[in-house]
Design a protein around this motif. Structure first.
Motif, short mmCIF file in Angstrom:
data_model
loop_
_atom_site.label_atom_id
_atom_site.label_comp_id
_atom_site.label_asym_id
_atom_site.label_seq_id
_atom_site.Cartn_x
_atom_site.Cartn_y
_atom_site.Cartn_z
N GLY A 70 0.81 -1.21 0.00
CA GLY A 70 0.00 0.00 0.00
C GLY A 70 0.85 1.26 0.00
N GLU A 71 1.97 1.21 0.69
CA GLU A 71 2.87 2.37 0.73
C GLU A 71 3.52 2.61 -0.62
N VAL A 72 3.93 1.52 -1.25
CA VAL A 72 4.53 1.63 -2.59
C VAL A 72 3.53 2.23 -3.56
N ASP A 73 2.31 1.70 -3.52
CA ASP A 73 1.28 2.20 -4.43
C ASP A 73 1.00 3.68 -4.21
N ALA A 74 0.95 4.08 -2.94
CA ALA A 74 0.69 5.49 -2.62
C ALA A 74 1.83 6.38 -3.11
N LEU A 75 3.06 5.93 -2.91
CA LEU A 75 4.22 6.70 -3.36
C LEU A 75 4.24 6.84 -4.88
N LEU A 76 3.97 5.74 -5.57
CA LEU A 76 3.99 5.77 -7.03
C LEU A 76 2.90 6.70 -7.57
N LYS A 77 1.74 6.65 -6.96
CA LYS A 77 0.63 7.50 -7.40
C LYS A 77 0.97 8.97 -7.19
N GLU A 78 1.54 9.29 -6.03
CA GLU A 78 1.86 10.69 -5.75
C GLU A 78 3.05 11.18 -6.59
N LEU A 79 4.01 10.30 -6.83
CA LEU A 79 5.15 10.66 -7.69
C LEU A 79 4.67 10.95 -9.11
N GLU A 80 3.65 10.23 -9.54
CA GLU A 80 3.07 10.47 -10.86
C GLU A 80 2.43 11.86 -10.91
N ILE A 110 10.76 17.62 -3.64
CA ILE A 110 9.95 16.44 -3.97
C ILE A 110 9.62 15.63 -2.72
N GLU A 111 10.60 15.48 -1.83
CA GLU A 111 10.34 14.75 -0.59
C GLU A 111 9.32 15.50 0.27
N PHE A 112 9.40 16.81 0.28
CA PHE A 112 8.41 17.62 1.03
C PHE A 112 7.01 17.40 0.46
N MET A 113 6.88 17.41 -0.86
CA MET A 113 5.58 17.22 -1.49
C MET A 113 5.02 15.83 -1.18
N LEU A 114 5.89 14.82 -1.16
CA LEU A 114 5.45 13.47 -0.82
C LEU A 114 4.99 13.40 0.63
N THR A 115 5.75 14.03 1.53
CA THR A 115 5.42 13.99 2.95
C THR A 115 4.13 14.78 3.22
N GLU A 116 3.98 15.90 2.52
CA GLU A 116 2.77 16.70 2.70
C GLU A 116 1.54 15.92 2.26
N ALA A 117 1.68 15.12 1.23
CA ALA A 117 0.54 14.37 0.70
C ALA A 117 0.32 13.05 1.44
N LEU A 118 1.41 12.41 1.89
CA LEU A 118 1.31 11.04 2.40
C LEU A 118 1.75 10.88 3.85
N GLY A 119 2.19 11.95 4.48
CA GLY A 119 2.61 11.84 5.87
C GLY A 119 3.86 10.98 6.02
N ASP A 120 3.84 10.07 6.99
CA ASP A 120 5.03 9.25 7.28
C ASP A 120 5.48 8.41 6.09
N THR A 121 4.54 7.99 5.25
CA THR A 121 4.92 7.21 4.06
C THR A 121 5.85 8.02 3.17
N GLY A 122 5.58 9.30 3.03
CA GLY A 122 6.43 10.16 2.22
C GLY A 122 7.84 10.27 2.78
N LYS A 123 7.95 10.21 4.11
CA LYS A 123 9.27 10.31 4.74
C LYS A 123 10.13 9.08 4.49
N LYS A 124 9.50 7.99 4.10
CA LYS A 124 10.24 6.73 3.93
C LYS A 124 10.95 6.63 2.58
N ILE A 125 10.69 7.54 1.66
CA ILE A 125 11.25 7.44 0.31
C ILE A 125 12.78 7.53 0.32
N HIS A 126 13.34 8.17 1.33
CA HIS A 126 14.80 8.37 1.34
C HIS A 126 15.54 7.18 1.97
N THR A 127 14.79 6.17 2.40
CA THR A 127 15.41 4.98 2.99
C THR A 127 16.39 4.34 1.99
#
Length: 430
Positions: free
Chosen positions: A53-63, A87-104
């Protein structure tokens, strides 16, 4: 927002100096950072670091972010250091903690590397396509004007007979060599650096082969230190290829400026492709070709700038490398514009079909006349001496019926062979 922010503010002067114009340059690369982030998110899902679900959310928001970038509405405000933090800010703003995980399991270092190399692959492919289009036009012009004679020069002195077919196809075949350099630069860029992190890898069980395939790289830059050391090298390889191409285009522009002058009057262009003078109503200036010449000569300095910037840096990352973007990115746009304008203008070239009717070009045939004597049995040195004496006494009578038949000569341009050579090189670009 800074990816390295630990809650301690930095002096504004330091921010201004260290960031420079990086934000505006990053806007050209942001799409590729998104592309790499998509592959990275999928990989994190594959190894279990992210849930489906996190992957799907990230991919959708990145699109969504990518569409904003492509539309030209993506801007990096002063509170963000670069495209990565925005870009990381935009992901975090849209997805919360899921957005913060992209830099892992990645660093800004390998983010820059992969975005730049994806960008260079696309840009080099476009430059190769533009170069091929110019090549194709030159060969068409060579075929069209293969029988139209043109003086050949050495030391800018009348030398031997040439033709527009020979002239056009000479530059076409030079572009084949330039294509080789572009191909080499493309292969250097076509190695996946993602996963090298800050240059020493990661303790996370990442799958670099997966991202290599996902991003369309032909191979992996295996050693993580080598991947980081590739920064500067890939830019230099690209600039060297463009410098080679620029040399060819600049020389063609110079020939055009020369041949267009009233003293030569070999070629002409429609009025709409030349400019006038503020006080001389007769002028038809080759401004486009003069600027192509100047821009291409300037482009030939780019490899030296990059070499000076990166020479003697030890292994690992250094902030000096940030300046590579401000050297290379404008150079790429300049290269493409020069190719575009050369192609656009050259389509309308008009050639003078009666140049050699002027008796001043009779001496072009001195070598052919000499060769005719040799073919009739006279030793070369004796024939040369006789010819020299006849020229000195004003008794030279040119033989204009000699035929050049060997490969690559006036009467045997080998246009099909040159085309096959280019096709062989160009098809191998990807």
């Amino acid at each position: 927002m800074k990816l390295w922010d630990k809650g301690i503010s930095t002096d504004k002067k330091i921010d201004l100096f260290t960031v420079g114009n990086d934000r505006s340059l990053d806007e050209q690369l942001a799409h590729y950072d998104v592309v790499a982030s998509k592959a990275h998110a999928k990989m994190l899902g594959k190894i279990g670091m992210l849930k489906t679900g996190e992957v799907d959310a990230l991919l959708k928001e990145l699109e969504v972010i990518d569409k904003i970038i492509i539309s030209g509405e993506f801007h990096i405000e002063d509170e963000f250091e670069d495209m990565h933090s925005k870009i990381e800010f935009m992901l975090t703003e849209a997805l919360g903690d899921t957005g913060k995980k992209i830099h892992t399991a990645r660093s800004r270092n390998d983010q820059v590397l992969v975005a730049m190399q994806l960008f260079l692959k696309d840009e080099l492919a476009k430059i190769m396509e533009d170069s091929y289009n110019l090549f194709d036009l030159l060969l068409s012009l060579a075929e069209q004007h293969k029988d139209t004679m043109l003086p050949g020069y050495t030391h800018l002195q009348v030398a031997m007979p040439s033709s527009f077919g020979l002239w056009f196809s000479a530059y076409a075949e030079c572009l084949v060599d330039d294509m080789q350099f572009l191909q080499a630069a493309y292969r250097v860029a076509d190695q996946n650096p993602l996963g090298s992190a800050a240059g020493y890898g990661s303790s996370f069980p990442i799958d670099r082969s997966f991202t290599t395939q996902e991003l369309g790289f032909s191979t992996l830059k295996y050693n993580v230190v080598a991947a980081q050391m590739g920064r500067g090298k890939v830019e230099r390889a690209s600039s060297e290829a463009m410098a080679m191409l620029s040399s060819t285009v600049s020389r063609l522009a110079m020939d055009i400026c020369l041949y267009l002058s009233q003293n030569f009057n070999f070629i002409s262009f429609p009025d709409e492709l030349t400019t006038g003078s503020s006080i001389m109503p007769h002028k038809k200036n080759p401004d486009v070709f003069e600027l192509i010449r100047a821009k291409c000569n300037k482009l030939q300095s780019v490899p030296n700038q990059i070499a000076l910037l990166t020479t003697n840096l030890p292994s690992g990352y250094h902030r000096d490398m940030q300046l590579l973007k401000e050297i290379l990115l404008p150079a790429i746009q300049e290269m493409k514009s020069c190719l575009e304008m050369m192609h656009f203008s050259l389509k309308s070239i008009q050639v003078n079909a009666k140049i050699l009717d002027d008796s001043r070009y009779d001496y072009l045939f001195s070598v052919d006349t000499l060769n005719e004597k040799v073919l009739n049995g006279l030793p070369f040195r004796d024939a040369y001496k006789q010819m020299g004496e006849a020229i000195e006494k004003g008794e030279f009578i040119p033989v204009k019926t000699a035929r050049h038949t060997h490969e690559g000569s006036l009467g045997n341009l080998c246009l099909n062979e040159i085309r096959k050579k280019m096709e062989q090189v160009y098809i191998g670009k990807s």
